[in-house]
Write an enzyme that holds these catalytic residues in place. Structure first.
Site, PDB file in Angstrom:
ATOM      1  N   GLN A 182      -2.188   2.431  10.123  1.00 61.78           N
ATOM      2  CA  GLN A 182      -0.889   2.462   9.434  1.00 61.78           C
ATOM      3  C   GLN A 182       0.163   3.202  10.261  1.00 61.78           C
ATOM      4  O   GLN A 182       1.355   2.928  10.141  1.00 61.78           O
ATOM      5  CB  GLN A 182      -1.010   3.142   8.066  1.00 61.78           C
ATOM      6  CG  GLN A 182      -1.745   2.333   7.016  1.00 61.78           C
ATOM      7  CD  GLN A 182      -3.208   2.686   6.942  1.00 61.78           C
ATOM      8  OE1 GLN A 182      -3.825   3.035   7.946  1.00 61.78           O
ATOM      9  NE2 GLN A 182      -3.786   2.597   5.763  1.00 61.78           N
ATOM     10  N   ASP A 220      -1.718  10.970  -1.778  1.00 62.86           N
ATOM     11  CA  ASP A 220      -2.106   9.950  -2.758  1.00 62.86           C
ATOM     12  C   ASP A 220      -2.445  10.565  -4.095  1.00 62.86           C
ATOM     13  O   ASP A 220      -2.405   9.905  -5.127  1.00 62.86           O
ATOM     14  CB  ASP A 220      -3.296   9.138  -2.234  1.00 62.86           C
ATOM     15  CG  ASP A 220      -2.819   8.228  -1.123  1.00 62.86           C
ATOM     16  OD1 ASP A 220      -2.733   8.687   0.027  1.00 62.86           O
ATOM     17  OD2 ASP A 220      -2.477   7.069  -1.415  1.00 62.86           O
ATOM     18  N   ARG A 228      -7.297  -0.026  -6.780  1.00 65.35           N
ATOM     19  CA  ARG A 228      -7.517   1.044  -5.786  1.00 65.35           C
ATOM     20  C   ARG A 228      -7.703   2.356  -6.539  1.00 65.35           C
ATOM     21  O   ARG A 228      -6.879   2.698  -7.404  1.00 65.35           O
ATOM     22  CB  ARG A 228      -6.348   1.133  -4.794  1.00 65.35           C
ATOM     23  CG  ARG A 228      -6.282  -0.087  -3.861  1.00 65.35           C
ATOM     24  CD  ARG A 228      -5.414   0.148  -2.653  1.00 65.35           C
ATOM     25  NE  ARG A 228      -6.019   1.071  -1.715  1.00 65.35           N
ATOM     26  CZ  ARG A 228      -5.365   1.536  -0.648  1.00 65.35           C
ATOM     27  NH1 ARG A 228      -4.124   1.183  -0.409  1.00 65.35           N
ATOM     28  NH2 ARG A 228      -5.959   2.366   0.180  1.00 65.35           N
ATOM     29  N   ASN A 236      -5.026  12.773   0.915  1.00 62.95           N
ATOM     30  CA  ASN A 236      -4.207  11.835   1.700  1.00 62.95           C
ATOM     31  C   ASN A 236      -5.135  11.078   2.645  1.00 62.95           C
ATOM     32  O   ASN A 236      -6.352  11.318   2.683  1.00 62.95           O
ATOM     33  CB  ASN A 236      -3.114  12.597   2.459  1.00 62.95           C
ATOM     34  CG  ASN A 236      -2.071  11.660   3.050  1.00 62.95           C
ATOM     35  OD1 ASN A 236      -1.566  10.769   2.383  1.00 62.95           O
ATOM     36  ND2 ASN A 236      -1.756  11.834   4.329  1.00 62.95           N
ATOM     37  N   LYS A 237      -4.566  10.196   3.418  1.00 62.74           N
ATOM     38  CA  LYS A 237      -5.331   9.337   4.330  1.00 62.74           C
ATOM     39  C   LYS A 237      -6.361  10.124   5.138  1.00 62.74           C
ATOM     40  O   LYS A 237      -6.085  11.243   5.586  1.00 62.74           O
ATOM     41  CB  LYS A 237      -4.338   8.634   5.264  1.00 62.74           C
ATOM     42  CG  LYS A 237      -4.916   7.661   6.256  1.00 62.74           C
ATOM     43  CD  LYS A 237      -5.802   6.608   5.644  1.00 62.74           C
ATOM     44  CE  LYS A 237      -5.103   5.795   4.574  1.00 62.74           C
ATOM     45  NZ  LYS A 237      -6.048   4.994   3.745  1.00 62.74           N
ATOM     46  N   ARG A 274       0.874  -1.181   0.000  1.00 64.18           N
ATOM     47  CA  ARG A 274       0.000   0.000   0.000  1.00 64.18           C
ATOM     48  C   ARG A 274       0.907   1.225   0.000  1.00 64.18           C
ATOM     49  O   ARG A 274       2.119   1.111   0.055  1.00 64.18           O
ATOM     50  CB  ARG A 274      -1.011   0.000   1.156  1.00 64.18           C
ATOM     51  CG  ARG A 274      -0.702  -0.761   2.387  1.00 64.18           C
ATOM     52  CD  ARG A 274       0.415  -0.193   3.204  1.00 64.18           C
ATOM     53  NE  ARG A 274       0.193   1.219   3.447  1.00 64.18           N
ATOM     54  CZ  ARG A 274       1.120   2.063   3.762  1.00 64.18           C
ATOM     55  NH1 ARG A 274       2.377   1.698   3.870  1.00 64.18           N
ATOM     56  NH2 ARG A 274       0.842   3.336   3.973  1.00 64.18           N
ATOM     57  N   GLY A 275       0.274   2.404  -0.052  1.00 62.72           N
ATOM     58  CA  GLY A 275       1.061   3.628  -0.207  1.00 62.72           C
ATOM     59  C   GLY A 275       1.140   3.940  -1.698  1.00 62.72           C
ATOM     60  O   GLY A 275       1.434   3.050  -2.512  1.00 62.72           O
ATOM     61  N   ALA A 276       0.858   5.195  -2.050  1.00 55.74           N
ATOM     62  CA  ALA A 276       0.705   5.559  -3.466  1.00 55.74           C
ATOM     63  C   ALA A 276       1.876   5.116  -4.354  1.00 55.74           C
ATOM     64  O   ALA A 276       1.674   4.430  -5.366  1.00 55.74           O
ATOM     65  CB  ALA A 276       0.449   7.054  -3.574  1.00 55.74           C
TER      66      ALA A 276
HETATM   67  O1  MRU Z   1      -4.421   3.361   2.333  1.00 47.60           O
HETATM   68  P1  MRU Z   1      -2.936   3.501   2.249  1.00 47.60           P
HETATM   69  O2  MRU Z   1      -2.214   2.864   3.387  1.00 47.60           O
HETATM   70  O3  MRU Z   1      -2.410   3.044   0.906  1.00 47.60           O
HETATM   71  O4  MRU Z   1      -2.696   5.054   2.360  1.00 47.60           O
HETATM   72  C1  MRU Z   1      -1.401   5.566   2.300  1.00 47.60           C
HETATM   73  C2  MRU Z   1      -1.358   7.033   2.477  1.00 47.60           C
HETATM   74  O5  MRU Z   1      -2.357   7.689   2.648  1.00 47.60           O
HETATM   75  C3  MRU Z   1      -0.023   7.678   2.365  1.00 47.60           C
HETATM   76  O6  MRU Z   1       0.064   8.798   3.177  1.00 47.60           O
HETATM   77  C4  MRU Z   1       0.172   8.115   0.897  1.00 47.60           C
HETATM   78  O7  MRU Z   1       0.013   7.024   0.045  1.00 47.60           O
HETATM   79  C5  MRU Z   1       1.485   8.710   0.676  1.00 47.60           C
HETATM   80  S1  MRU Z   1       2.704   7.480   0.761  1.00 47.60           S
HETATM   81  C6  MRU Z   1       4.181   7.859   0.321  1.00 47.60           C
END
Ligand code: MRU
Length: 362
Positions: free
Chosen positions: A205, A246, A88, A256-257, A53-55
């Site tokens: 996370q 993201d 996603r 973002n999250k 996970r993570g963009a």
């Molecule tokens: O749902 P996730 O865990 O994929 O969300 C991740 C985030 O929101 C991060 O802050 C974002 O992807 C930036 S990561 C370098």
């Protein structure tokens, strides 16, 4: 970065086993398990289930997914990309990576595509690691300055307090991370950084991944509940906020999250700088109104109703934390308007969150 003192990336190609390897992030921080991906199905599952996970990491995993599909004999490149794109919806790096892979492979004859796809996925992994390291280099002076200023105001100050949300560390990328990269660079330079880690419900996370990463690198940190940030800011306990993204619009709105927006509001109200670190691949130059235009992922209700952790026997187990009688909504992300963002830290430098400033990156 390092796990138990050994260098580690989140994704790589295993030459000996002819497969893609990933860390199963659904088991961290309790178990450090490496998984093998052999098929398009396994790559899609890894993204959907958030084993990765993570963009930025989602984008690179998708590139490896294309390779795995072609190796399986799937010749429908557009169909493969469409399937990966659906895994996603919010992180634009996924689309960015798939567009790039398609553009490079389409001009090649079918039999040359699998090898080219693997080469490209590996290149994208290396590029992501380099971009994140550069984000760290560009963000470092901001942290250095904040520390110098804090010491000037208060010579007895012991550390620079940075608040972060979710996980935007190396686990969210191939290496280094985005928001955590400047923190790692500052720590390595001897700046005494302390990180407030938002636990980041519902998937935690922050508590599960960011805290584990920071602990592995020996960086002082404290996990706080998601609602604590405003209180800490009111009491001068946060020197700056640093989060990932993201998807960021051409005008500097930051998705973002979920919960990031509330932190930005509290930071704005308390005069705390609010920085966002991101690779340029996270900027969606086609969008100008983040709140209206960015698709927000809604995830399964069970992420809210249940939690995973160790039971008293040390076994990983899942418990239900609420009754089954209430409706649940589980928005994965929110949008912080550009007016609440102090600056965007990218691998190309630090930019104001405005169309004017960002257009030089096009
Ligand atoms: O749902 P996730 O865990 O994929 O969300 C991740 C985030 O929101 C991060 O802050 C974002 O992807 C930036 S990561 C370098």
């Amino acid at each position: 970065m390092q796990v138990n003192g050994q260098p580690q990336r989140t994704i790589w190609f295993d030459e000996a086993q002819h497969c893609v390897r990933i860390i199963d992030q659904t088991l961290l921080p309790h178990h450090f398990n490496i998984l093998s991906l052999h098929t398009l199905d396994s790559a899609c599952h890894a993204i959907i289930s958030m084993q990765v996970r993570g963009a930025p990491l989602i984008g690179v995993t998708a590139a490896f997914g294309v390779y795995l599909a072609l190796r399986e004999g799937n010749t429908d490149l557009a169909g493969v990309c469409e399937r990966l794109l659906k895994t996603r919806p919010t992180a634009v790096n996924l689309r960015w990576a798939l567009d790039r892979v398609q553009a490079e492979l389409l001009s090649l004859e079918a039999e040359r595509r699998p090898t080219a796809a693997l080469g490209l996925a590996r290149l994208m992994a290396d590029e992501d690691a380099a971009a994140c390291s550069a984000i760290g280099d560009h963000g470092l002076p901001l942290l250095e300055l904040a520390w110098v200023e804090k010491r000037r105001r208060n010579p007895a100050a012991e550390c620079l307090n940075v608040l972060t949300h979710c996980n935007a560390g190396w686990l969210a990328t191939v290496d280094w991370g985005t928001a955590l990269a400047p923190i790692y660079k500052a720590h390595f330079k001897g700046i005494p950084v302390h990180v407030w880690v938002d636990e980041t419900r519902p998937r935690n996370q922050g508590a599960f991944l960011t805290a584990w990463e920071l602990q592995q690198q020996g960086i002082p940190h404290t996990v706080i509940v998601d609602n604590a940030g405003g209180h800490l800011m009111q009491h001068g306990e946060v020197d700056l906020c640093l989060v990932g993204s993201d998807r960021t619009t051409a005008t500097g709105d930051v998705c973002n999250k979920i919960g990031t927006y509330l932190k930005a509001l509290a930071a704005f109200d308390n005069g705390v700088p609010f920085y966002v670190a991101l690779p340029v691949s996270t900027i969606d130059f086609g969008l100008s109104d983040g709140v209206r235009e960015i698709p927000i992922e809604q995830r399964h209700a069970s992420e809210v109703s249940h939690m995973q952790g160790l039971d008293e026997t040390g076994q990983l187990s899942r418990v239900q934390v609420m009754t089954s009688h209430s409706a649940i909504n589980n928005f994965g992300f929110d949008v912080t308007p550009a007016r609440l963002v102090t600056a965007l830290i990218t691998e190309k430098g630090v930019f104001a969150p405005t169309r004017e400033s960002l257009k030089s990156l096009l």
